[in-house]
Design an enzyme around this catalytic site. Structure first.
Site, mmCIF file in Angstrom:
data_model
loop_
_atom_site.group_PDB
_atom_site.id
_atom_site.type_symbol
_atom_site.label_atom_id
_atom_site.label_comp_id
_atom_site.label_asym_id
_atom_site.label_seq_id
_atom_site.Cartn_x
_atom_site.Cartn_y
_atom_site.Cartn_z
ATOM 1 N N LYS A 15 15.586 -25.001 -48.573
ATOM 2 C CA LYS A 15 16.288 -23.768 -48.955
ATOM 3 C C LYS A 15 16.793 -23.008 -47.729
ATOM 4 O O LYS A 15 17.937 -22.573 -47.691
ATOM 5 C CB LYS A 15 15.357 -22.815 -49.732
ATOM 6 C CG LYS A 15 14.739 -23.394 -50.978
ATOM 7 C CD LYS A 15 13.914 -22.335 -51.709
ATOM 8 C CE LYS A 15 12.715 -21.821 -50.916
ATOM 9 N NZ LYS A 15 11.632 -22.817 -50.731
ATOM 10 N N ARG A 90 9.727 -15.274 -56.552
ATOM 11 C CA ARG A 90 8.739 -16.346 -56.570
ATOM 12 C C ARG A 90 7.720 -16.173 -57.682
ATOM 13 O O ARG A 90 6.822 -17.004 -57.801
ATOM 14 C CB ARG A 90 7.987 -16.373 -55.251
ATOM 15 C CG ARG A 90 8.542 -17.409 -54.272
ATOM 16 C CD ARG A 90 7.985 -17.035 -52.944
ATOM 17 N NE ARG A 90 7.554 -18.063 -52.083
ATOM 18 C CZ ARG A 90 8.165 -18.346 -50.928
ATOM 19 N NH1 ARG A 90 9.305 -17.786 -50.622
ATOM 20 N NH2 ARG A 90 7.632 -19.200 -50.112
ATOM 21 N N ARG A 128 8.795 -29.945 -39.576
ATOM 22 C CA ARG A 128 9.659 -28.771 -39.365
ATOM 23 C C ARG A 128 9.294 -28.019 -38.088
ATOM 24 O O ARG A 128 8.132 -27.807 -37.782
ATOM 25 C CB ARG A 128 9.517 -27.838 -40.572
ATOM 26 C CG ARG A 128 10.190 -26.501 -40.386
ATOM 27 C CD ARG A 128 10.598 -25.899 -41.672
ATOM 28 N NE ARG A 128 9.475 -25.379 -42.451
ATOM 29 C CZ ARG A 128 9.628 -24.802 -43.643
ATOM 30 N NH1 ARG A 128 10.825 -24.719 -44.193
ATOM 31 N NH2 ARG A 128 8.584 -24.356 -44.300
ATOM 32 N N ARG A 162 5.383 -23.778 -37.564
ATOM 33 C CA ARG A 162 4.781 -22.667 -38.314
ATOM 34 C C ARG A 162 3.335 -22.979 -38.689
ATOM 35 O O ARG A 162 3.031 -24.060 -39.167
ATOM 36 C CB ARG A 162 5.577 -22.416 -39.593
ATOM 37 C CG ARG A 162 6.845 -21.649 -39.351
ATOM 38 C CD ARG A 162 7.720 -21.613 -40.575
ATOM 39 N NE ARG A 162 7.019 -21.247 -41.798
ATOM 40 C CZ ARG A 162 7.625 -21.107 -42.972
ATOM 41 N NH1 ARG A 162 8.911 -21.309 -43.082
ATOM 42 N NH2 ARG A 162 6.938 -20.775 -44.036
ATOM 43 N N ARG A 173 0.284 -23.707 -50.698
ATOM 44 C CA ARG A 173 1.651 -23.250 -50.974
ATOM 45 C C ARG A 173 2.292 -24.062 -52.101
ATOM 46 O O ARG A 173 3.010 -23.511 -52.935
ATOM 47 C CB ARG A 173 2.494 -23.321 -49.693
ATOM 48 C CG ARG A 173 2.036 -22.263 -48.674
ATOM 49 C CD ARG A 173 2.583 -22.535 -47.301
ATOM 50 N NE ARG A 173 4.017 -22.395 -47.238
ATOM 51 C CZ ARG A 173 4.797 -23.063 -46.393
ATOM 52 N NH1 ARG A 173 4.276 -23.925 -45.549
ATOM 53 N NH2 ARG A 173 6.088 -22.860 -46.406
HETATM 54 P P1 AMP Z 1 8.775 -18.996 -46.759
HETATM 55 O O1 AMP Z 1 9.290 -18.960 -45.373
HETATM 56 O O2 AMP Z 1 9.812 -18.659 -47.787
HETATM 57 O O3 AMP Z 1 8.045 -20.257 -47.076
HETATM 58 O O4 AMP Z 1 7.706 -17.802 -46.871
HETATM 59 C C1 AMP Z 1 6.551 -17.805 -46.057
HETATM 60 C C2 AMP Z 1 5.477 -16.918 -46.681
HETATM 61 O O5 AMP Z 1 5.943 -15.568 -46.815
HETATM 62 C C3 AMP Z 1 5.028 -17.312 -48.074
HETATM 63 O O6 AMP Z 1 4.079 -18.346 -48.073
HETATM 64 C C4 AMP Z 1 4.459 -15.989 -48.591
HETATM 65 O O7 AMP Z 1 3.184 -15.712 -48.035
HETATM 66 C C5 AMP Z 1 5.442 -14.976 -47.999
HETATM 67 N N1 AMP Z 1 6.585 -14.764 -48.938
HETATM 68 C C6 AMP Z 1 7.884 -15.106 -48.748
HETATM 69 N N2 AMP Z 1 8.641 -14.785 -49.813
HETATM 70 C C7 AMP Z 1 7.802 -14.224 -50.718
HETATM 71 C C8 AMP Z 1 7.967 -13.714 -52.043
HETATM 72 N N3 AMP Z 1 9.157 -13.713 -52.659
HETATM 73 N N4 AMP Z 1 6.863 -13.212 -52.661
HETATM 74 C C9 AMP Z 1 5.662 -13.205 -52.066
HETATM 75 N N5 AMP Z 1 5.433 -13.685 -50.845
HETATM 76 C C10 AMP Z 1 6.482 -14.201 -50.156
#
Ligand code: AMP
Length: 215
Positions: A15, A90, A128, A162, A173
């Site tokens: 994404k 989410r 990644r 990360r 996750r």
């Molecule tokens: P991502 O980079 O999108 O994988 O986001 C990394 C982390 O940020 C996730 O594992 C959550 O802990 C937090 N996070 C990102 N977007 C959201 C969301 N829409 N709702 C809740 N937590 C989020």
């Protein structure tokens, strides 16, 4: 009518990479809640520490805080037209909150599912690497930088793996995605706003599928 393009897919579906390409090539603003939370983490405040702890566990930040962040970011002048949400909503609660925001902003929601088989996700996540300066996403298997461990644009910066891309957190996750986020697909399908895009294969091929889906 301007759109809110919602990219839905499990961690590792690509994404972020695709949203960045859409931004570069089409000039569509990309808003990534994950990026916003990662930036928030570095402050020395109780809130920053809480965000850090939740992210490190692979769980989700609260719907309230997440909505606040999205509302703030999307009220800035550069978000007046069409924008992409990468990693939001989410949960079903977040999806409901977004419905009211879209109405307020007079925008139409288009959801795009980036569909990738489970077997592929692990490799993508463990491979990644991201640039701490510009956020560019590389993959040691499928999209290596020109010089190992260095961003093409910022060679002084060492690429980061990360912390939440390590295997134990990845399992949490993925489980969180199945339990809380996958139900959103039905929400958008039922209201005829879901496009499903094959997220496997070449980066450019995936990009053109997404581009077609959102036109
Ligand atoms: P991502 O980079 O999108 O994988 O986001 C990394 C982390 O940020 C996730 O594992 C959550 O802990 C937090 N996070 C990102 N977007 C959201 C969301 N829409 N709702 C809740 N937590 C989020």
């Amino acid at each position: 009518m301007d759109k809110i393009i919602v990219l839905i897919g499990p961690p590792g579906a690509g994404k972020g990479t695709q949203a960045r390409l859409l931004n570069e090539r089409e000039g569509i603003l990309q808003i990534s809640t994950g990026d916003i939370f990662r930036a928030m983490r570095s402050a020395d405040t109780p809130l920053a520490r809480e965000v850090q702890a939740v992210m490190a566990s692979g769980n989700l930040i609260s719907d309230e805080l997440t909505f606040k962040v999205v509302r703030d970011r999307t009220s800035r002048p550069d978000a007046q037209g069409t924008y992409i949400l990468d990693g939001y909503p989410r949960t079903l609660v977040q999806a409901e909150q977004l419905e009211s925001l879209a109405e307020e902003q007079d925008k139409e929601i288009v959801a795009v599912e980036v569909d990738v088989p489970r077997e592929d996700l692990l490799k993508r996540l463990t491979g990644r690497r991201t640039c701490p300066v510009c956020g560019e996403i590389y993959n040691i298997y499928s999209k290596p930088p020109k010089v190992e461990g260095r961003c093409d644009e910022h060679p002084d910066a060492e690429l980061e793996h990360r912390k939440d891309d390590r295997e134990d957190t990845v399992a949490t996750r993925l489980a969180t995605y199945d339990e809380l986020t996958a139900p959103l697909l039905d929400h958008y399908r039922k209201t005829d706003r879901l496009k499903v895009v094959d997220g496997t294969g070449d980066l450019e091929a995936i990009y053109s599928r997404i581009e077609k889906a959102i036109k």
